[in-house]
Motif scaffolding. Structure first.
Motif, short mmCIF file in Angstrom:
data_model
loop_
_atom_site.label_atom_id
_atom_site.label_comp_id
_atom_site.label_asym_id
_atom_site.label_seq_id
_atom_site.Cartn_x
_atom_site.Cartn_y
_atom_site.Cartn_z
N VAL A 193 0.66 -1.28 -0.06
CA VAL A 193 -0.06 0.10 -0.12
C VAL A 193 0.79 1.14 -0.14
O VAL A 193 2.26 1.01 0.18
N LYS A 194 0.23 2.35 -0.24
CA LYS A 194 1.01 3.72 -0.45
C LYS A 194 0.21 4.68 0.60
O LYS A 194 -0.91 4.57 0.78
N ALA A 195 0.86 5.25 1.35
CA ALA A 195 0.18 6.22 2.22
C ALA A 195 -0.64 7.23 1.59
O ALA A 195 -0.09 7.75 0.51
N GLU A 196 -1.98 7.23 2.05
CA GLU A 196 -2.75 8.32 1.16
C GLU A 196 -2.65 9.72 1.81
O GLU A 196 -2.05 10.14 2.91
N THR A 197 -3.09 10.60 0.79
CA THR A 197 -3.32 12.13 1.58
C THR A 197 -4.80 12.37 1.28
O THR A 197 -5.49 11.71 0.72
N ARG A 206 -5.44 8.23 -3.13
CA ARG A 206 -4.86 6.68 -2.99
C ARG A 206 -4.46 6.26 -4.15
O ARG A 206 -5.60 6.28 -5.00
N SER A 207 -3.81 5.10 -4.37
CA SER A 207 -3.80 4.36 -5.42
C SER A 207 -4.98 3.26 -5.27
O SER A 207 -5.45 3.06 -4.47
N VAL A 208 -5.16 2.93 -6.53
CA VAL A 208 -6.56 1.94 -6.63
C VAL A 208 -6.26 0.45 -5.89
O VAL A 208 -7.27 -0.05 -5.39
N LEU A 209 -4.89 0.12 -5.93
CA LEU A 209 -4.65 -0.95 -5.13
C LEU A 209 -4.67 -0.76 -3.66
O LEU A 209 -5.16 -1.64 -3.03
N THR A 210 -4.25 0.39 -3.17
CA THR A 210 -4.32 0.73 -1.66
C THR A 210 -5.83 0.63 -1.31
O THR A 210 -6.05 0.15 -0.36
N SER A 211 -6.66 1.32 -2.27
CA SER A 211 -7.93 1.56 -1.83
C SER A 211 -8.60 -0.19 -1.74
O SER A 211 -9.30 -0.09 -0.90
N TYR A 212 -8.21 -1.03 -2.55
CA TYR A 212 -8.98 -2.34 -2.60
C TYR A 212 -8.21 -3.26 -1.40
O TYR A 212 -9.09 -3.63 -0.54
N HIS A 217 -13.49 -5.68 1.49
CA HIS A 217 -13.51 -6.62 0.22
C HIS A 217 -12.52 -7.52 0.27
O HIS A 217 -12.60 -8.48 -0.39
N PHE A 218 -11.46 -7.07 0.47
CA PHE A 218 -10.12 -7.50 0.64
C PHE A 218 -9.84 -8.16 2.14
O PHE A 218 -9.49 -9.38 2.28
N LEU A 219 -10.13 -7.36 3.08
CA LEU A 219 -9.90 -7.83 4.22
C LEU A 219 -10.75 -8.99 5.08
O LEU A 219 -10.60 -9.62 5.90
N HIS A 220 -12.10 -9.08 4.34
CA HIS A 220 -12.95 -10.01 4.71
C HIS A 220 -12.81 -11.23 4.01
O HIS A 220 -13.95 -11.66 3.59
#
Length: 639
Positions: A193-197, A206-212, A217-220
């Motif tokens: 992930v990339k730190a968001e602003t 944020r990047s689309v993959l950081t969002s996901y 949806h990813f964590l569960h």
């Protein structure tokens, strides 16, 4: 279920899988219509529960009804967004599809950017989108040098998740006869992930993959047996990329006997991790030996998450890994460290094909390379239904429920249309009307506020799956090098470098990475290539030294492979000087990645920029140059 022997052979040749092709016909026509309609509106959360043949049945229905799905998608987009300031300018509140196609122009990012900037500053989302824009997705910024911000609504996450849900059922449906038990082991996927602003209005950027990766949806996903990763979520979500990489590699080494799949989003990120492993394996072995995480890892969340992996010292495992990593050559290292791995997954199409030789070196050519999906910050697009095919043969089937797709035909094969050229509306081709063998530029309309937006990808139609076309990714539409009337794009450069690197491979060297710039400090200006090269010689086998003659031959090969206009300018007009190759020291491109990631790029989405115009990146590469070589003669240019 696995395909029969005959069916699998038939399917691998590109035909439809017979076990699932008839599923859509089992549904009543009314049921099929309701199903397609549900995809054209909101992506309901119950879709996330679909597994195995459920999602394959969905895929059959969607692709069999691609035209209807696309019409419904566009109708729903217009119903939701017709009141926006942007669409009102052209359609006066109408939701008529024919009005959209005749009156809404085809645009590039420069047209959309002012609206996105206004929303970022605090104006309502309704100037561009009928739904609330919940985040702005930062593109990689490494294709054109400047990151772009793409609007995103909450519903978009369901679309992305649906596409991800197809990957493993497709893998099993094609290859379970050859690769069994994929759900019984773990995957060492290097994810970051990339730190968001936040914008002034408080919208996350944020990047689309950081969002996901940060989404439920990813964590569960715990119930999904195919998404057992060696690295804990806390490590994946660590924003300090080097600490995350170290911990993910550590977990992968501890679980080495259980790892069945290796990968990353892009091949460049996976190879960066292997390079990192080459530099830090001694520290990793030490951690495993004593059962304690290195003090260099300071992130408290990472340290806490790793405790269970290093509960006890494991000198036996440390000895195994040390014996493997201390060998003179790292050829085949991946299969030695992870002896049960079945395949490596990463994007290897377009300019990512540059990394195939290095992956084959590290895997000794024994581990299949798999490409699964096609996506971007603007929208997710499609999947590869033949994941075990050669990377050079990968085609992506566009999913008609992701967005509304149109295509700009490219005349004269792949002659590209520049950003400032007007694209007439009546020239666009719909998804189901593209023709096999032809080249197109992708145009997308989304629920989140992009209307007839030129994504910048050049695709070639390779066939159809049911009614949905399949595309080979060719290149990004952008001129990256130009001195005079020459215009060299990414594909031109990639093809010419590919021709030249054969000279290196014949002498047991690999071109690890490259980029370029135009040097106008000379008169005339000329192209410069930065190359990082690695020897593949083993043991007592001597390598032919890389002398000036070999590198000059590479310069000639590059120039001979560039187009007629470049060669004419070089050899006849004398408006371009001889091409130059600057060799850089080992690790220079790793340092470039670190620099660009520190400036906002994401490791997940990182693609080495194929041209660097100026600034710290160019200064860094020039500071690592170990030798400079020029083309000794003019290229052939006459027709």
């Amino acid at each position: 279920m696995c395909l029969s022997d005959h069916a699998l052979s038939h399917y691998k040749r590109g035909a439809q899988a017979p076990e699932i092709v008839t599923l859509s016909h089992c549904l009543p026509l009314q049921s099929r219509s309701i199903f397609i309609s549900s995809f054209a509106s909101n992506m309901d959360e119950h879709k996330l529960g679909y597994k195995g043949n459920d999602v394959l049945q969905d895929l059959e229905i969607l692709t069999m009804n691609a035209k209807a799905a696309q019409e419904l998608i566009l109708r729903k987009i217009l119903e939701k967004n017709h009141g926006t300031e942007y669409l009102n300018k052209f359609m006066n509140g109408s939701t008529d599809i024919s009005a959209f196609k005749s009156q809404v122009p085809v645009v590039t990012y420069d047209v959309v950017q002012p609206y996105i900037a206004r929303i970022a500053a605090g104006e309502p989302s309704s100037i561009l989108c009928g739904e609330q824009i919940v985040e702005l997705l930062r593109s990689s910024g490494t294709s054109r040098g400047e990151p772009r911000l793409m609007p995103s609504i909450s519903e978009d996450l369901y679309r992305r998740t649906y596409l991800y849900s197809l990957i493993m059922p497709i893998m099993n449906n094609q290859i379970c006869r050859y690769i069994r038990g994929l759900g019984e082991g773990k995957a060492m996927y290097l994810l970051f992930v990339k730190a968001e602003t936040l914008t002034n209005a408080g919208i996350p950027v944020r990047s689309v993959l950081t969002s996901y990766y940060k989404s439920p949806h990813f964590l569960h996903r715990k119930h999904d047996l195919y998404n057992k990763y060696t690295g804990p979520d806390e490590v994946i979500l660590c924003p300090e990329s080097e600490q995350s990489m170290y911990c993910q590699l550590l977990c992968g080494l501890v679980e080495r006997q259980h790892v069945l799949r290796l990968g990353a989003v892009f091949a460049s990120a996976f190879l960066r991790s292997i390079s990192f492993l080459e530099q830090h394996w001694c520290d990793l072995v030490s951690d495993i030996r004593i059962g304690q995480l290195s003090s260099n890892i300071t992130n408290s969340t990472c340290r806490l998450a790793i405790q269970s992996f290093l509960a006890l010292p494991n000198p036996e495992l440390a000895d195994e890994i040390e014996a493997i990593c201390s060998s003179e050559s790292w050829k085949g290292i991946l299969g030695k460290l992870w002896p049960n791995v079945k395949y490596i997954e990463a994007v290897l199409t377009g300019t990512m094909a540059q990394y195939i030789p290095m992956l084959e070196f590290y895997s000794d050519g024994k581990i299949p390379l798999v490409c699964t999906m096609y996506a971007s910050s603007e929208s997710y697009f499609g999947v590869n239904l033949r994941p075990l095919c050669s990377p050079k043969d990968v085609s992506y089937t566009i999913l008609p429920n992701m967005a509304y797709f149109e295509f700009i035909p490219l005349e004269d094969g792949r002659k590209l249309i520049e950003d400032d050229e007007v694209v007439e509306n009546d020239t666009l081709v719909s998804l189901v009307d593209v023709k096999v063998g032809c080249y197109y530029e992708l145009v997308v309309t989304t629920f989140s506020g992009l209307y007839r937006y030129r994504v910048g990808d050049v695709l070639q139609v390779t066939g159809f799956y049911n009614r949905a076309p399949q595309f080979k990714f060719i290149c990004r539409r952008n001129v990256i090098l130009s001195v005079d009337s020459d215009k060299t794009n990414e594909e031109d450069l990639h093809n010419s470098v590919t021709r030249a690197k054969e000279i290196l491979e014949n002498r047991n060297y690999l071109l690890l990475e490259y980029t370029s710039c135009t040097d106008t400090s000379t008169v005339p200006g000329h192209y410069v290539l930065f190359w990082e090269i690695k020897s593949t010689c083993e043991g007592a086998t001597p390598c032919v030294p890389l002398d000036a003659q070999i590198l000059e031959s590479c310069c000639i090969a590059v120039e001979e492979a560039l187009d007629y206009v470049y060669r004419r300018c070089r050899a006849h007009d004398r408006s371009i000087g001889p091409l130059e190759i600057r060799l850089v020291e080992a690790g220079a491109f790793d340092d470039l990645m670190d620099l660009l990631v520190s400036q906002g790029s994401s490791i997940n989405q990182y693609k080495t920029p194929r041209c660097i115009e100026s600034g710290p990146a160019l200064k860094l590469l020039n500071s690592r140059v170990t030798g400079s070589f020029f083309s000794p003669r003019d290229p052939e240019w006459t027709v």
